[in-house]
Motif scaffolding. Structure first.
Motif, short mmCIF file in Angstrom:
data_model
loop_
_atom_site.label_atom_id
_atom_site.label_comp_id
_atom_site.label_asym_id
_atom_site.label_seq_id
_atom_site.Cartn_x
_atom_site.Cartn_y
_atom_site.Cartn_z
N LEU A 90 -0.77 13.26 -13.68
CA LEU A 90 -1.77 12.64 -14.19
C LEU A 90 -3.10 13.15 -13.41
CD1 LEU A 90 0.37 11.26 -15.83
CD2 LEU A 90 -0.64 9.14 -15.23
N ALA A 91 -4.32 12.77 -14.04
CA ALA A 91 -5.54 12.97 -13.30
C ALA A 91 -5.85 11.70 -12.55
CB ALA A 91 -6.45 13.38 -14.45
N PRO A 92 -6.61 11.85 -11.26
CA PRO A 92 -7.16 10.80 -10.55
C PRO A 92 -7.56 9.68 -11.50
CG PRO A 92 -7.85 12.65 -9.55
CD PRO A 92 -7.15 13.12 -10.81
N ARG A 93 -8.27 9.89 -12.43
CA ARG A 93 -8.86 8.72 -13.06
C ARG A 93 -7.80 8.18 -13.93
NH1 ARG A 93 -13.87 11.56 -16.10
NH2 ARG A 93 -12.27 13.13 -16.43
N SER A 94 -6.78 8.71 -14.47
CA SER A 94 -5.63 7.99 -15.17
C SER A 94 -4.81 7.15 -14.05
CB SER A 94 -4.84 9.13 -15.93
OG SER A 94 -5.50 9.82 -16.75
N ALA B 89 -3.15 0.81 -11.39
CA ALA B 89 -3.12 0.10 -10.33
C ALA B 89 -3.29 -1.59 -10.64
CB ALA B 89 -4.13 0.27 -9.24
N PRO B 90 -4.28 -2.04 -11.37
CA PRO B 90 -4.38 -3.49 -11.53
C PRO B 90 -3.25 -3.89 -12.39
CG PRO B 90 -6.10 -2.24 -12.74
CD PRO B 90 -5.20 -1.10 -11.76
N ILE B 91 -2.56 -3.08 -13.22
CA ILE B 91 -1.61 -3.75 -14.05
C ILE B 91 -0.28 -3.87 -13.27
CG2 ILE B 91 -0.09 -3.00 -16.18
CD1 ILE B 91 -2.29 -1.42 -17.27
N ILE B 92 -0.16 -2.93 -12.38
CA ILE B 92 1.37 -2.92 -11.43
C ILE B 92 1.03 -4.08 -10.41
CG2 ILE B 92 2.80 -1.56 -10.09
CD1 ILE B 92 2.72 -0.87 -12.94
N ARG B 93 -0.27 -3.98 -9.86
CA ARG B 93 -0.36 -5.31 -8.64
C ARG B 93 -0.24 -6.61 -9.71
NH1 ARG B 93 -2.45 -3.68 -4.09
NH2 ARG B 93 -3.64 -1.48 -4.27
N SER C 178 2.05 1.59 -18.30
CA SER C 178 1.90 1.59 -16.85
C SER C 178 3.31 0.99 -16.24
CB SER C 178 0.96 0.56 -16.33
OG SER C 178 -0.26 1.26 -16.76
N LEU C 179 3.90 0.11 -16.98
CA LEU C 179 4.96 -0.88 -16.53
C LEU C 179 6.33 0.44 -16.68
CD1 LEU C 179 4.77 -4.24 -17.75
CD2 LEU C 179 4.59 -3.38 -15.39
N ARG C 180 6.36 1.10 -17.78
CA ARG C 180 7.44 1.96 -18.02
C ARG C 180 7.28 3.29 -16.85
NH1 ARG C 180 6.19 3.02 -22.94
NH2 ARG C 180 7.10 1.32 -23.67
N ALA C 181 6.24 3.63 -16.45
CA ALA C 181 5.96 4.88 -15.67
C ALA C 181 6.56 4.02 -14.17
CB ALA C 181 4.46 5.26 -15.56
N PHE C 182 6.11 2.98 -13.80
CA PHE C 182 6.46 2.35 -12.48
C PHE C 182 7.87 2.06 -12.35
CE2 PHE C 182 6.66 -1.44 -9.56
CZ PHE C 182 6.21 -0.86 -8.51
N ASP D 142 0.70 -1.07 -0.08
CA ASP D 142 -0.14 0.02 -0.03
C ASP D 142 1.00 1.28 -0.10
OD1 ASP D 142 -2.31 -1.67 0.07
OD2 ASP D 142 -2.29 -1.53 2.12
N GLN D 143 2.03 1.30 0.87
CA GLN D 143 2.64 2.30 0.89
C GLN D 143 3.55 2.54 -0.60
OE1 GLN D 143 5.48 1.43 3.84
NE2 GLN D 143 4.09 1.97 5.73
N ILE D 144 3.89 1.54 -1.22
CA ILE D 144 4.48 1.68 -2.55
C ILE D 144 3.55 2.31 -3.71
CG2 ILE D 144 5.25 0.52 -4.63
CD1 ILE D 144 7.37 0.74 -2.41
N PHE D 145 2.08 1.95 -3.23
CA PHE D 145 1.00 2.34 -4.40
C PHE D 145 0.76 3.75 -4.05
CE2 PHE D 145 0.34 -1.92 -5.48
CZ PHE D 145 0.19 -2.01 -6.89
N ALA D 146 0.97 4.26 -2.86
CA ALA D 146 0.57 5.67 -2.38
C ALA D 146 1.75 6.53 -2.92
CB ALA D 146 0.51 5.63 -0.96
N GLY D 147 3.02 6.02 -2.77
CA GLY D 147 4.12 6.77 -3.31
C GLY D 147 3.95 6.72 -4.65
N PHE D 148 3.70 6.04 -5.38
CA PHE D 148 3.66 5.92 -6.83
C PHE D 148 2.48 6.78 -7.42
CE2 PHE D 148 2.14 3.38 -10.88
CZ PHE D 148 3.15 4.19 -11.74
N SER D 149 1.19 6.85 -6.63
CA SER D 149 0.16 7.70 -7.09
C SER D 149 0.65 9.21 -6.60
CB SER D 149 -0.93 7.43 -5.94
OG SER D 149 -1.42 6.29 -6.51
N ARG D 150 1.35 9.44 -5.42
CA ARG D 150 1.85 10.87 -5.53
C ARG D 150 2.68 11.37 -6.66
NH1 ARG D 150 1.91 9.33 -0.15
NH2 ARG D 150 4.43 8.70 -0.44
#
Length: 413
Positions: free
Chosen positions: A133-137, A142-146, A190-194, A117-125
């Motif tokens: 990026l907008a929230p919808r984007s 999330a599902p791809i990275i998970r 998504s993978l490139r961004a992550f 969860d911490q990783i995803f929170a940091g990735f979202s920030r």
């Protein structure tokens, strides 16, 4: 029969109200009436709450002991004796919300925050602050990275620094063909961004984003899917405007067909976005943009008919609401897409590559082109940021394209 009338005449409600927890039942009944539940939904919810309170008493539990864990235990007990319904948990969670609003039970404990969860929170920030990026984007990543982390880092986030270029390449090779080329491109995006984020924040020593291959997909290789004007009218005429749902769906479909709005733009419209004096609407457009659209007479008439004789009473400011309680706005544009799909099926229209809200946008652009509008004008109506996006509609004007064809060598074949 209104909700209040049903509660006043319900034997079940009177029995529960005269029981040991009558005050809680009254509060719950008031909440159901406020949310606009109908006769069956109110009966079902009251029956569930009565059964829960009875089970809690037999288990030597007080109402102050109720929480999500107790609800889980009760549903497990109930499920062992009868079939559970999809709305059962929501009905009991609504009781917990009422109890918390009146301070009968303690606030819900926050879910434990895991390393993932911490990783995803940091990735979202990072996506929001650094990439804009907008929230919808952001949600789409999330599902791809998970899925990627489950396969590549089965031991958890501590294995992030051990991801290799070979791991990334093998993962993409395994899943690039799972769906369409467009889905594969989104996965790589998504993978490139992550992977870029991991290197940016020091969780990986290498910038593995450069190891993500590109998926070849020919741009504008296919013709846009569109309906004829007669087919669009057939879809609109298929709405039963004698019902509240039909008036709502007709107003939504009219916006899609006459204004070319996207599904998400329709879903996020509010009552405050309509300026009746100036005859304009303020659209929450793609990319966090705000746009003004004219309120065409037929669109305005459809909205007025829905507001006067279709929209449920609700404190929600969204223009279009769910017909089933609780009467709130749509969670996303997916609901608008499903309304469009249902309308197309009802009109007997099939055999198209796309059966959703976007086909009306393509249909409007095609009709404008055949009526003499220029590509620049069509781009303004559809609010395209790039002229390349609009140029795809030039391919549907077959008669105009015939004038550009070169003569066939040797004469007509």
């Amino acid at each position: 029969m209104t909700d209040g009338d049903y509660l006043s005449g319900s034997q079940l409600f009177r029995r529960l109200k005269n029981g040991p927890h009558g005050h809680l039942v009254e509060l719950y009944g008031a909440r159901l009436a406020k949310d606009g539940f109908g006769r069956h939904g109110t009966w079902r919810s009251l029956n569930l709450v009565g059964a829960l309170l009875s089970w809690a008493s037999s288990s030597r539990l007080e109402p102050t002991d109720l929480n999500e864990c107790v609800v889980d235990r009760y549903l497990e007990h109930r499920g062992s004796k009868q079939r559970l319904h999809p709305g059962d948990r929501a009905a009991l969670n609504r009781l917990l919300a009422v109890l918390r609003e009146t301070d009968v039970i303690a606030p819900a404990l926050p879910s434990p925050i895991t390393q993932e969860d911490q990783i995803f929170a940091g990735f979202s920030r990072y996506l929001r602050q650094e990439r804009g990026l907008a929230p919808r984007s952001i949600i789409t990543h999330a599902p791809i990275i998970r899925r990627f982390l489950v396969e590549v880092c089965p031991a958890g986030p501590e294995d992030l620094s051990r991801i290799s270029q070979a791991d990334v390449t093998r993962y993409i090779e395994r899943h690039a063909g799972d769906a369409s080329a467009a889905s594969a491109k989104r996965m790589c995006w998504s993978l490139r961004a992550f992977l870029r984020y991991l290197h940016h924040c020091g969780l990986h020593p290498l910038g593995l984003d450069t190891s993500v291959p590109s998926i070849r997909r020919w741009k504008h290789a296919s013709l846009p899917t569109y309906l004829s004007a007669a087919q669009v009218q057939k879809v609109l005429d298929g709405c039963d405007r004698s019902t509240a749902r039909g008036r709502r769906d007709y107003a939504i479909l009219t916006m899609l067909a006459k204004l070319g709005l996207r599904a998400s733009e329709v879903a996020t419209l509010t009552l405050d976005d309509i300026d009746w004096r100036s005859g304009e609407m303020h659209i929450h457009a793609k990319g966090r943009q705000r746009a003004r659209m004219p309120l065409l007479p037929d669109v305005g008439a459809a909205i007025v008919a829905y507001l006067r004789n279709g929209r449920p009473t609700s404190a929600c400011r969204r223009l279009f609401l769910r017909t089933l309680a609780p009467h709130v706005g749509f969670a996303s544009g997916c609901a608008v897409t499903m309304i469009a799909k249902t309308a197309l099926k009802r009109a007997g229209i099939s055999g198209y590559a796309h059966h959703g809200a976007h086909i009306f946008r393509h249909s409007l652009a095609t009709e404008l082109l055949r009526s003499g509008a220029t590509l620049s004008e069509i781009g303004q109506v559809l609010r395209h940021e790039s002229h390349d996006t609009t140029r795809i509609y030039a391919k549907v004007d077959i008669e105009a394209l015939r004038t550009l064809c070169l003569p066939w060598p040797g004469g007509v074949q």
